[in-house]
Design a protein around this motif. Structure first.
Motif, PDB file in Angstrom:
ATOM      1  N   UNK A  41      44.139 -34.343 -63.153  1.00 60.95           N
ATOM      2  CA  UNK A  41      42.707 -34.518 -63.290  1.00 60.95           C
ATOM      3  C   UNK A  41      42.281 -33.906 -64.614  1.00 60.95           C
ATOM      4  N   UNK A  42      41.286 -34.492 -65.242  1.00 62.61           N
ATOM      5  CA  UNK A  42      40.835 -34.044 -66.547  1.00 62.61           C
ATOM      6  C   UNK A  42      39.322 -33.902 -66.572  1.00 62.61           C
ATOM      7  N   UNK A  43      38.859 -32.861 -67.270  1.00 56.95           N
ATOM      8  CA  UNK A  43      37.445 -32.696 -67.564  1.00 56.95           C
ATOM      9  C   UNK A  43      37.237 -33.041 -69.031  1.00 56.95           C
ATOM     10  N   UNK A  44      36.132 -33.721 -69.338  1.00 59.75           N
ATOM     11  CA  UNK A  44      35.787 -33.860 -70.741  1.00 59.75           C
ATOM     12  C   UNK A  44      35.473 -32.468 -71.290  1.00 59.75           C
ATOM     13  N   UNK A  45      34.774 -31.664 -70.494  1.00 60.82           N
ATOM     14  CA  UNK A  45      34.577 -30.260 -70.815  1.00 60.82           C
ATOM     15  C   UNK A  45      34.945 -29.439 -69.593  1.00 60.82           C
ATOM     16  N   UNK A  46      35.811 -28.461 -69.778  1.00 61.87           N
ATOM     17  CA  UNK A  46      36.166 -27.568 -68.681  1.00 61.87           C
ATOM     18  C   UNK A  46      35.363 -26.282 -68.767  1.00 61.87           C
ATOM     19  N   UNK A  47      34.290 -26.292 -69.560  1.00 63.79           N
ATOM     20  CA  UNK A  47      33.406 -25.151 -69.681  1.00 63.79           C
ATOM     21  C   UNK A  47      32.082 -25.509 -69.029  1.00 63.79           C
ATOM     22  N   UNK A  48      31.657 -24.722 -68.054  1.00 62.89           N
ATOM     23  CA  UNK A  48      30.471 -25.022 -67.266  1.00 62.89           C
ATOM     24  C   UNK A  48      29.422 -23.954 -67.510  1.00 62.89           C
ATOM     25  N   UNK A  49      28.160 -24.346 -67.792  1.00 64.90           N
ATOM     26  CA  UNK A  49      27.106 -23.348 -68.003  1.00 64.90           C
ATOM     27  C   UNK A  49      26.820 -22.564 -66.722  1.00 64.90           C
ATOM     28  N   UNK A  50      26.605 -21.289 -66.856  1.00 66.43           N
ATOM     29  CA  UNK A  50      26.297 -20.426 -65.723  1.00 66.43           C
ATOM     30  C   UNK A  50      25.029 -20.908 -65.024  1.00 66.43           C
ATOM     31  N   UNK A  51      25.104 -21.004 -63.702  1.00 66.51           N
ATOM     32  CA  UNK A  51      23.933 -21.359 -62.905  1.00 66.51           C
ATOM     33  C   UNK A  51      23.692 -22.844 -62.743  1.00 66.51           C
ATOM     34  N   UNK A  52      24.520 -23.690 -63.355  1.00 71.92           N
ATOM     35  CA  UNK A  52      24.342 -25.139 -63.240  1.00 71.92           C
ATOM     36  C   UNK A  52      25.425 -25.734 -62.351  1.00 71.92           C
ATOM     37  N   UNK A  53      25.022 -26.675 -61.531  1.00 75.67           N
ATOM     38  CA  UNK A  53      25.970 -27.363 -60.669  1.00 75.67           C
ATOM     39  C   UNK A  53      26.432 -28.647 -61.349  1.00 75.67           C
ATOM     40  N   UNK A  54      27.734 -28.851 -61.373  1.00 76.03           N
ATOM     41  CA  UNK A  54      28.315 -30.021 -62.033  1.00 76.03           C
ATOM     42  C   UNK A  54      29.006 -30.891 -60.989  1.00 76.03           C
ATOM     43  N   UNK A  55      28.516 -32.133 -60.762  1.00 76.65           N
ATOM     44  CA  UNK A  55      29.173 -33.019 -59.788  1.00 76.65           C
ATOM     45  C   UNK A  55      30.514 -33.503 -60.319  1.00 76.65           C
ATOM     46  N   UNK A  56      31.470 -33.650 -59.448  1.00 70.37           N
ATOM     47  CA  UNK A  56      32.756 -34.221 -59.827  1.00 70.37           C
ATOM     48  C   UNK A  56      33.415 -34.808 -58.590  1.00 70.37           C
ATOM     49  N   UNK A  57      34.412 -35.605 -58.822  1.00 68.95           N
ATOM     50  CA  UNK A  57      35.199 -36.122 -57.707  1.00 68.95           C
ATOM     51  C   UNK A  57      36.672 -36.108 -58.057  1.00 68.95           C
ATOM     52  N   UNK A  58      37.481 -35.913 -57.045  1.00 75.40           N
ATOM     53  CA  UNK A  58      38.927 -35.896 -57.195  1.00 75.40           C
ATOM     54  C   UNK A  58      39.509 -37.073 -56.431  1.00 75.40           C
ATOM     55  N   UNK A  59      40.400 -37.791 -57.066  1.00 77.87           N
ATOM     56  CA  UNK A  59      41.130 -38.876 -56.403  1.00 77.87           C
ATOM     57  C   UNK A  59      42.596 -38.479 -56.353  1.00 77.87           C
ATOM     58  N   UNK A  60      43.135 -38.368 -55.152  1.00 76.40           N
ATOM     59  CA  UNK A  60      44.554 -38.035 -54.977  1.00 76.40           C
ATOM     60  C   UNK A  60      45.281 -39.303 -54.547  1.00 76.40           C
TER      61      UNK A  60
END
Length: 321
Positions: A41-60
């Protein structure tokens, strides 16, 4: 060069998307065997701002015809996932499952998302929680000093490429001693697999400055061996002229492990060489930490070079590290 794996590259769709369409893309993954459980799995950015929720999904995806059982997802460190991650996942043969979550940083610092098969970690991704200002810079993750079997490394370029992809690096440079053959091989793997990873062509010791090692980046692909051997004949015996010529050709020169035991003298004496190289515009930067330096005195070495860098900053001398 001996091949250690049969048919080591198998392509498949990646398993992670950002919520925003502009951050969503497909990638390819590398797995050793079609029967081995694997999640990529890859993030375009693996850095997340403090206090913000980032939606994502994983496909296995299960590439095998046999059922895949006892898969679990877990988090460590400064992150939490909403809703909570499933503790046990079973996937039928040749099937895939999708899981959607939100990830949030609880405080600044590192976290990790891990995928287990039984009790064995089969994949993981580091996630860093930072201030919004830093997160907006879209930092990248890379390793610019690695060796392969083309010099004194233990792994082939393919093995290094697969591992770098597995841990989610964005950019790498295989910098074997005296040649760029490992770099060229890794670049070919990246291009043929469609991986979203930049491979910089480079080498170490192509410019033999006395009592230190120099890393050369952005080396032209026709310069297969030592950089200095491709310099004009009239300057080949003058390493400082060779280094300035290399920089004029678009190469970036960085001093490797300045206080290494490979070099003669005390740490203070060795760092005088670094200062000389910087003041005479022979290098563009220097290393502070390198995996080859891990050992009994690693923290002392980091302390020496970090303090040296801080002293340069106080004098208004800023260099990349």
């Amino acid at each position: 060069m001996k091949k250690r794996f049969k048919n080591p590259i198998l392509k498949g769709k990646i398993a992670l998307y950002s919520a925003a369409d502009k951050y969503s893309y497909f990638d390819n993954i590398c797995i050793y065997s079609i029967n081995q459980p694997w999640v990529s799995y890859d993030y375009l950015s693996r850095v997340i701002p403090l206090g913000k929720k980032v939606p994502f999904k994983i496909i296995i995806t299960n590439y095998s015809s046999s059922p895949l059982q006892n898969i679990s997802l877990k988090v460590e460190g400064n992150i939490k996932v909403i809703p909570s991650l499933p503790e046990k996942i079973n996937i039928g043969g040749n099937e895939e499952k999708t899981f959607e979550f939100e990830i949030e940083g609880e405080k600044t610092g590192p976290g990790k998302l891990l995928v287990y098969k039984d009790r064995e970690i089969i994949s993981f991704k580091k996630i860093y929680i930072t201030t919004e200002e830093i997160a907006s810079l879209i930092p990248v993750f890379g390793d610019f000093h690695m060796h392969t079997t083309y010099s004194d490394g233990r792994n082939t370029p393919l093995e290094m490429f697969i591992q770098c992809k597995r841990v989610g690096l964005d950019v790498i440079c295989i910098s074997d001693h005296g040649n760029i053959l490992g770099s060229l091989a890794a670049k070919k793997f990246a291009e043929s697999s469609g991986a979203h990873m930049v491979v910089i062509v480079g080498e170490e010791n192509g410019c033999d400055f006395p009592n230190t090692h120099i890393l050369s980046y952005n080396v032209p692909e026709n310069f297969k061996y030592k950089v200095k051997d491709y310099a004009p004949k009239e300057i080949r015996n003058d390493i400082e002229k060779v280094m300035k010529w290399a920089k004029s050709q678009g190469m970036v020169l960085v001093q490797a492990h300045p206080v290494s035991e490979l070099h003669k003298g005390t740490p203070e004496e060795k760092l005088k060489t670094t200062l000389y190289l910087l003041q005479n515009n022979l290098i563009d930067g220097f290393e502070i930490i390198t995996t080859g330096e891990l050992g009994e005195n690693v923290f002392k070495k980091i302390e020496y070079t970090t303090q040296f860098y801080e002293n340069l900053k106080k004098k208004g001398m800023l260099y990349p590290i």
